[in-house]
Write a protein that holds these residues in place. Sequence first.
Motif, PDB file in Angstrom:
ATOM      1  N   THR A 202       1.001  -1.266   0.338  1.00 54.43           N
ATOM      2  CA  THR A 202       0.658  -0.526   0.486  1.00 54.43           C
ATOM      3  C   THR A 202       0.391   1.200  -0.024  1.00 54.43           C
ATOM      4  O   THR A 202       0.314   2.828   0.498  1.00 54.43           O
ATOM      5  CB  THR A 202      -0.727   0.226   1.450  1.00 54.43           C
ATOM      6  OG1 THR A 202      -0.067   0.146   2.431  1.00 54.43           O
ATOM      7  CG2 THR A 202      -2.540  -1.040   1.506  1.00 54.43           C
ATOM      8  N   GLU A 203       2.001   1.402  -0.743  1.00 53.69           N
ATOM      9  CA  GLU A 203       3.182   2.398  -0.804  1.00 53.69           C
ATOM     10  C   GLU A 203       2.897   3.041   1.042  1.00 53.69           C
ATOM     11  O   GLU A 203       2.939   4.030   1.537  1.00 53.69           O
ATOM     12  CB  GLU A 203       3.116   3.160  -1.667  1.00 53.69           C
ATOM     13  CG  GLU A 203       2.735   2.469  -2.582  1.00 53.69           C
ATOM     14  CD  GLU A 203       2.052   3.306  -3.783  1.00 53.69           C
ATOM     15  OE1 GLU A 203       2.182   5.409  -3.839  1.00 53.69           O
ATOM     16  OE2 GLU A 203       2.534   2.851  -5.217  1.00 53.69           O
ATOM     17  N   GLY A 204       3.113   1.933   2.260  1.00 51.65           N
ATOM     18  CA  GLY A 204       3.517   2.748   3.145  1.00 51.65           C
ATOM     19  C   GLY A 204       1.697   2.884   4.010  1.00 51.65           C
ATOM     20  O   GLY A 204       1.579   3.869   4.932  1.00 51.65           O
ATOM     21  N   ASP A 205       0.715   3.084   3.190  1.00 56.39           N
ATOM     22  CA  ASP A 205      -0.112   3.811   4.202  1.00 56.39           C
ATOM     23  C   ASP A 205      -0.788   2.232   4.890  1.00 56.39           C
ATOM     24  O   ASP A 205      -0.447   0.568   4.786  1.00 56.39           O
ATOM     25  CB  ASP A 205      -1.569   3.243   2.890  1.00 56.39           C
ATOM     26  CG  ASP A 205      -1.488   4.583   2.064  1.00 56.39           C
ATOM     27  OD1 ASP A 205      -0.619   5.463   2.777  1.00 56.39           O
ATOM     28  OD2 ASP A 205      -1.383   4.576   0.900  1.00 56.39           O
ATOM     29  N   ALA A 206      -1.111   2.344   6.572  1.00 53.36           N
ATOM     30  CA  ALA A 206      -1.212   0.891   7.482  1.00 53.36           C
ATOM     31  C   ALA A 206      -2.375  -0.087   6.812  1.00 53.36           C
ATOM     32  O   ALA A 206      -3.108   0.439   6.074  1.00 53.36           O
ATOM     33  CB  ALA A 206      -1.406   1.978   8.890  1.00 53.36           C
ATOM     34  N   ILE A 207      -1.599  -0.291   7.698  1.00 55.84           N
ATOM     35  CA  ILE A 207      -2.911  -1.670   7.449  1.00 55.84           C
ATOM     36  C   ILE A 207      -3.169  -2.621   8.607  1.00 55.84           C
ATOM     37  O   ILE A 207      -2.294  -2.980   9.345  1.00 55.84           O
ATOM     38  CB  ILE A 207      -2.688  -3.274   6.539  1.00 55.84           C
ATOM     39  CG1 ILE A 207      -2.865  -2.579   4.649  1.00 55.84           C
ATOM     40  CG2 ILE A 207      -3.399  -4.269   6.829  1.00 55.84           C
ATOM     41  CD1 ILE A 207      -1.275  -3.019   3.765  1.00 55.84           C
ATOM     42  N   CYS A 208      -4.703  -3.090   9.055  1.00 60.42           N
ATOM     43  CA  CYS A 208      -4.519  -3.433  10.692  1.00 60.42           C
ATOM     44  C   CYS A 208      -3.792  -4.648  11.105  1.00 60.42           C
ATOM     45  O   CYS A 208      -4.508  -5.935  10.093  1.00 60.42           O
ATOM     46  CB  CYS A 208      -5.499  -3.624  10.750  1.00 60.42           C
ATOM     47  SG  CYS A 208      -6.275  -4.597  11.851  1.00 60.42           S
ATOM     48  N   PRO A 209      -3.148  -5.464  11.181  1.00 57.05           N
ATOM     49  CA  PRO A 209      -2.479  -6.411  11.943  1.00 57.05           C
ATOM     50  C   PRO A 209      -3.360  -7.338  12.113  1.00 57.05           C
ATOM     51  O   PRO A 209      -3.009  -8.729  12.201  1.00 57.05           O
ATOM     52  CB  PRO A 209      -1.222  -6.321  12.228  1.00 57.05           C
ATOM     53  CG  PRO A 209      -1.067  -5.053  13.139  1.00 57.05           C
ATOM     54  CD  PRO A 209      -2.353  -4.139  12.345  1.00 57.05           C
ATOM     55  N   ARG A 210      -4.716  -7.130  12.741  1.00 59.22           N
ATOM     56  CA  ARG A 210      -5.607  -7.753  13.328  1.00 59.22           C
ATOM     57  C   ARG A 210      -6.105  -8.816  12.379  1.00 59.22           C
ATOM     58  O   ARG A 210      -6.702  -9.588  12.649  1.00 59.22           O
ATOM     59  CB  ARG A 210      -6.263  -6.905  14.593  1.00 59.22           C
ATOM     60  CG  ARG A 210      -7.010  -7.918  15.301  1.00 59.22           C
ATOM     61  CD  ARG A 210      -8.067  -6.980  16.404  1.00 59.22           C
ATOM     62  NE  ARG A 210      -6.887  -7.766  17.714  1.00 59.22           N
ATOM     63  CZ  ARG A 210      -7.266  -6.727  18.388  1.00 59.22           C
ATOM     64  NH1 ARG A 210      -8.695  -5.932  18.871  1.00 59.22           N
ATOM     65  NH2 ARG A 210      -6.477  -6.612  19.633  1.00 59.22           N
ATOM     66  N   CYS A 211      -7.339  -7.944  11.736  1.00 59.02           N
ATOM     67  CA  CYS A 211      -8.109  -7.412  10.789  1.00 59.02           C
ATOM     68  C   CYS A 211      -8.087  -7.734   9.281  1.00 59.02           C
ATOM     69  O   CYS A 211      -8.607  -7.810   8.485  1.00 59.02           O
ATOM     70  CB  CYS A 211      -9.280  -7.171  10.694  1.00 59.02           C
ATOM     71  SG  CYS A 211      -9.156  -6.131  10.851  1.00 59.02           S
ATOM     72  N   GLY A 212      -6.591  -7.606   8.651  1.00 58.91           N
ATOM     73  CA  GLY A 212      -6.328  -6.625   7.700  1.00 58.91           C
ATOM     74  C   GLY A 212      -6.733  -6.130   6.972  1.00 58.91           C
ATOM     75  O   GLY A 212      -6.897  -5.500   5.896  1.00 58.91           O
ATOM     76  N   CYS A 213      -7.740  -5.044   8.240  1.00 52.01           N
ATOM     77  CA  CYS A 213      -8.383  -4.411   7.191  1.00 52.01           C
ATOM     78  C   CYS A 213      -7.209  -2.425   6.201  1.00 52.01           C
ATOM     79  O   CYS A 213      -6.406  -2.769   7.385  1.00 52.01           O
ATOM     80  CB  CYS A 213      -9.387  -2.830   7.466  1.00 52.01           C
ATOM     81  SG  CYS A 213     -10.252  -1.832   6.982  1.00 52.01           S
ATOM     82  N   VAL A 214      -7.608  -2.213   5.050  1.00 51.53           N
ATOM     83  CA  VAL A 214      -6.763  -1.081   4.631  1.00 51.53           C
ATOM     84  C   VAL A 214      -7.586   0.144   5.582  1.00 51.53           C
ATOM     85  O   VAL A 214      -6.905   1.035   4.393  1.00 51.53           O
ATOM     86  CB  VAL A 214      -6.588  -1.479   3.285  1.00 51.53           C
ATOM     87  CG1 VAL A 214      -5.941  -2.442   2.767  1.00 51.53           C
ATOM     88  CG2 VAL A 214      -7.931  -1.258   2.596  1.00 51.53           C
ATOM     89  N   GLU A 215      -8.584   0.470   5.966  1.00 50.95           N
ATOM     90  CA  GLU A 215      -9.125   1.262   5.878  1.00 50.95           C
ATOM     91  C   GLU A 215      -8.655   1.793   7.275  1.00 50.95           C
ATOM     92  O   GLU A 215      -9.105   1.214   8.641  1.00 50.95           O
ATOM     93  CB  GLU A 215     -10.596   2.405   5.915  1.00 50.95           C
ATOM     94  CG  GLU A 215     -10.753   1.647   4.228  1.00 50.95           C
ATOM     95  CD  GLU A 215     -12.089   1.670   4.603  1.00 50.95           C
ATOM     96  OE1 GLU A 215     -13.087   1.884   5.761  1.00 50.95           O
ATOM     97  OE2 GLU A 215     -12.541   1.300   3.083  1.00 50.95           O
TER      98      GLU A 215
END
Length: 317
Positions: free
Chosen positions: A39-52
């Motif tokens: 995602t070019e450095g945009d955070a991804i939730c490590p628990r559920c994998g959500c990109v928002e």
Amino acid sequence: MTQHFLLSAASRTLKLKDIYKAGEEAAYRKFCEIRWPETEGDAICPRCGCVETYDISTRRKFKCKACSHQFSVTSGTIFASRKMEFTDLLAAICIVANAAKGVSSVQLSRDLGVQYKTAFVLAHKIREALSDETENTKLTGTVEIDGCYVGGHIRPANQEINRVDRRLARYQTGKRRVVIALRQRSGRTLTFIRKSEAEGVEIARNRVANGAEIHADEASHWDTLNAFFPVNRINHSEAYSANGICTNQVESYFSRLRRMVGGQHHHVSPKYLHQYAAHAAWLEDHRRKPNGTLADRLAANAMAAPVSRNWKGYWQR
């Protein structure tokens, strides 16, 4: 005369001063890009994998819109619960990558301006992360195998009358270990810590692929390998290399390891010898790569490694 790669400008693609010159924000973005390259450095939730996610900029944390989990760029990695600034973490990685024979914790603590305890644990976390590269690797092609005994030195008594035969078992310290190394030509180096070199036979059976050719010295315990692999032997009392048969590549690794232990660390505990051995193997395998590439690789390994169960809270036991 052709210039050696390590002396060329191509080997120097990263300078320590550039890390501090770029500043803390640039170092932080670098870690984000390494952690979440897709995602070019945009955070991804490590628990559920959500990109928002929400960006909590005041604490450099993120909050997942789906599960409300709060996390940072180092959450769940070997740098979890870190207190150091990101510039110092990048600088530490750069220093470790630049040190051809390793770097002592005392020197690292002085370079970073931190306590010895902080530098000691940080260096070991980096070593643990880089050793994950070869965790499930099986060697193919031509593989050299040998052992190198480390530690257990017995200091002789001052007066000759009080000296003992240090070769006898009853005078040993119990700290002597052998580093068993398997090195694939033009490939990776695997290291294992055992009390006897003969234990390398079983290691080779498990970590060398079927059909691989093994080169070993004249030690009798390697005779067992003939039942499982094509084996070529070299008698070092007669020659170090003959008709392409040698263990020179694995001996080259041992040379680096001896200089690392003797010249930089002076003493290595048997409990952690496996990490120093893996560090020397990693440096040997990547010796012809630019230091910027090595630093990026170390950082990527660290961000992919899970929380260390050996080193998190080490000084708090």
